[in-house]
Scaffold this motif. Structure first.
Motif, short mmCIF file in Angstrom:
data_model
loop_
_atom_site.label_atom_id
_atom_site.label_comp_id
_atom_site.label_asym_id
_atom_site.label_seq_id
_atom_site.Cartn_x
_atom_site.Cartn_y
_atom_site.Cartn_z
N GLY A 71 -5.59 -6.28 11.34
CA GLY A 71 -6.67 -5.39 11.73
C GLY A 71 -6.19 -3.95 11.77
N ILE A 72 -6.95 -3.10 12.44
CA ILE A 72 -6.61 -1.69 12.49
C ILE A 72 -5.20 -1.47 13.05
CG2 ILE A 72 -7.20 0.52 13.57
CD1 ILE A 72 -10.17 -0.30 13.26
N ALA A 73 -4.84 -2.19 14.09
CA ALA A 73 -3.51 -2.00 14.70
C ALA A 73 -2.40 -2.29 13.70
CB ALA A 73 -3.36 -2.88 15.93
N GLU A 74 -2.59 -3.26 12.84
CA GLU A 74 -1.57 -3.63 11.85
C GLU A 74 -1.65 -2.78 10.58
OE1 GLU A 74 -2.37 -6.65 14.71
OE2 GLU A 74 -3.75 -6.01 13.14
N SER A 75 -2.74 -2.06 10.42
CA SER A 75 -2.97 -1.29 9.19
C SER A 75 -1.88 -0.28 8.91
CB SER A 75 -4.33 -0.58 9.24
OG SER A 75 -4.32 0.49 10.18
N ILE A 76 -1.26 0.23 9.96
CA ILE A 76 -0.26 1.29 9.79
C ILE A 76 1.04 0.79 9.17
CG2 ILE A 76 -1.24 2.69 11.65
CD1 ILE A 76 1.09 1.74 13.44
N SER A 77 1.22 -0.52 9.08
CA SER A 77 2.43 -1.06 8.48
C SER A 77 2.12 -1.86 7.22
CB SER A 77 3.20 -1.90 9.50
OG SER A 77 2.38 -2.89 10.05
N LEU A 78 1.03 -1.51 6.54
CA LEU A 78 0.62 -2.23 5.33
C LEU A 78 1.71 -2.23 4.26
CD1 LEU A 78 -1.73 -3.71 3.90
CD2 LEU A 78 -2.43 -1.47 3.00
N THR A 79 2.36 -1.09 4.05
CA THR A 79 3.47 -1.02 3.09
C THR A 79 4.71 -0.49 3.83
OG1 THR A 79 2.97 1.25 2.36
CG2 THR A 79 1.90 -0.56 1.16
N PRO A 80 5.89 -1.00 3.49
CA PRO A 80 7.08 -0.61 4.24
C PRO A 80 7.74 0.70 3.79
CG PRO A 80 7.64 -2.33 2.69
CD PRO A 80 6.14 -2.12 2.60
N THR A 81 7.45 1.13 2.56
CA THR A 81 8.14 2.31 2.01
C THR A 81 7.16 3.18 1.23
OG1 THR A 81 8.68 1.22 -0.08
CG2 THR A 81 10.29 1.00 1.74
N TYR A 82 7.61 4.38 0.92
CA TYR A 82 6.82 5.28 0.07
C TYR A 82 6.59 4.62 -1.30
CZ TYR A 82 5.91 8.79 -3.44
OH TYR A 82 5.38 9.46 -4.51
N ALA A 83 7.64 4.05 -1.89
CA ALA A 83 7.51 3.43 -3.21
C ALA A 83 6.48 2.31 -3.21
CB ALA A 83 8.87 2.92 -3.69
N ALA A 84 6.49 1.48 -2.18
CA ALA A 84 5.52 0.39 -2.09
C ALA A 84 4.11 0.95 -1.88
CB ALA A 84 5.89 -0.56 -0.95
N TRP A 85 3.99 1.98 -1.02
CA TRP A 85 2.68 2.61 -0.81
C TRP A 85 2.18 3.21 -2.12
CZ3 TRP A 85 1.49 7.79 -1.55
CH2 TRP A 85 0.15 8.12 -1.23
N LYS A 86 3.03 3.95 -2.81
CA LYS A 86 2.65 4.60 -4.07
C LYS A 86 2.12 3.58 -5.07
CE LYS A 86 4.67 6.85 -8.09
NZ LYS A 86 5.90 7.34 -8.71
N ALA A 87 2.84 2.50 -5.27
CA ALA A 87 2.43 1.48 -6.24
C ALA A 87 1.08 0.87 -5.87
CB ALA A 87 3.50 0.38 -6.33
N GLU A 88 0.91 0.55 -4.59
CA GLU A 88 -0.35 -0.06 -4.16
C GLU A 88 -1.49 0.96 -4.18
OE1 GLU A 88 -2.74 -3.32 -3.03
OE2 GLU A 88 -0.86 -3.07 -4.09
N ARG A 89 -1.21 2.20 -3.80
CA ARG A 89 -2.23 3.26 -3.82
C ARG A 89 -2.74 3.48 -5.25
NH1 ARG A 89 -5.72 4.88 -0.43
NH2 ARG A 89 -6.89 4.18 -2.22
N GLN A 90 -1.82 3.54 -6.20
CA GLN A 90 -2.23 3.73 -7.59
C GLN A 90 -3.03 2.55 -8.11
OE1 GLN A 90 1.75 4.63 -9.09
NE2 GLN A 90 1.12 6.76 -9.45
N ARG A 91 -2.63 1.36 -7.73
CA ARG A 91 -3.36 0.15 -8.15
C ARG A 91 -4.77 0.14 -7.57
NH1 ARG A 91 -4.63 -4.93 -6.96
NH2 ARG A 91 -3.85 -4.93 -4.84
N VAL A 92 -4.88 0.44 -6.29
CA VAL A 92 -6.18 0.44 -5.63
C VAL A 92 -7.08 1.53 -6.21
CG1 VAL A 92 -7.34 0.91 -3.42
CG2 VAL A 92 -5.46 -0.73 -3.54
N ASP A 93 -6.53 2.71 -6.43
CA ASP A 93 -7.34 3.79 -6.99
C ASP A 93 -7.85 3.44 -8.38
OD1 ASP A 93 -7.12 5.29 -4.68
OD2 ASP A 93 -5.58 6.62 -5.48
#
Length: 170
Positions: A71-93
Motif C-alpha cells: 500500500g501507500i506505506a510500502e510504496s516508498i520502497s518499490l525499487t531499491p536503487t536509482y537504476a531499478a527505478w529508472k528501468a521501471e519508470r521508463q517501462r511504465v512511461d
C-alpha cells in the motif's frame, strides 16, 4: 470532461518530465537520493518510488496492469536503487504512452469501482475524473521532487506544459 487528446498530451508530458529527471539524476549518488529532505515521503528516491507506485496502481484499475505490491506505506520502497527505478519508470512511461495512443473516447466515460485501501471500502467515481487525478498526482509529487532537487543545488528542466518538445515544435 476530458478528451483523448488531453490524456495523450498529459501522458507525453509525464514521460518528458520523467526523462528529464532520469537524465538529471544519472550522476547523483544514491546516498543523496535517499537523504531525508523533510518532504512528505522523506527523500527524493522515496517520493519517486511513490509516484511510480501510484501510476502502476491507477493503471491496474484503468487498463488491467498488474497492481504493484503493498500500500501507500510500502510504496516508498518499490525499487531499491536509482537504476531499478529508472528501468521501471521508463517501462511504465512507455506502456502509459502506448495505452493513450489506443485510447477511445468511450473509454473515458462511465464510473470506475475499486476497493480503496486508504478508505477501507469500495469506491466508485467517474473514470475521466480519476484519469485527471492520476496526472495531477504525478505533477504534485514531481513538484516535490523538483523542490528537493533545487534545494540540493541541482537544476531540473523546465516544467511548463507548453515547453514540451512537441508543443515547442508547433
Amino acid at each position: 470532461m476530458i478528451s483523448v487528446d488531453y490524456v495523450q498530451t498529459m501522458a507525453r508530458y509525464n514521460a518528458w518530465q520523467n526523462a528529464g529527471l532520469i537524465a538529471l539524476l544519472a550522476g547523483v549518488d544514491m546516498s543523496e537520493l535517499e537523504r531525508d529532505r523533510g518532504a512528505f515521503f522523506g527523500s527524493i528516491h522515496s517520493t519517486l518510488n511513490h509516484l511510480l507506485w501510484g501510476d502502476k496502481v491507477w493503471m491496474s484499475r484503468f487498463a488491467d496492469w498488474p497492481a504493484p505490491p503493498g500500500g501507500i506505506a510500502e510504496s516508498i520502497s518499490l525499487t531499491p536503487t536509482y537504476a531499478a527505478w529508472k528501468a521501471e519508470r521508463q517501462r511504465v512511461d512507455a506502456r502509459l504512452v502506448h495505452w493513450v495512443e489506443t485510447l477511445r473516447p468511450i473509454e473515458l466515460r462511465g464510473a470506475l469501482s475499486w476497493h480503496s485501501g486508504v478508505l477501507g471500502r469500495t469506491v466508485s467515481k467517474p473514470k475521466a475524473g480519476l484519469i485527471v487525478h492520476m496526472f495531477n498526482h504525478q505533477t504534485h509529487h514531481r513538484g516535490q521532487v523538483h523542490a528537493m532537487l533545487t534545494s540540493a543545488g541541482l537544476s531540473p528542466q523546465d516544467t511548463d506544459l507548453f515547453m514540451t518538445p512537441e508543443a515547442a515544435a508547433e
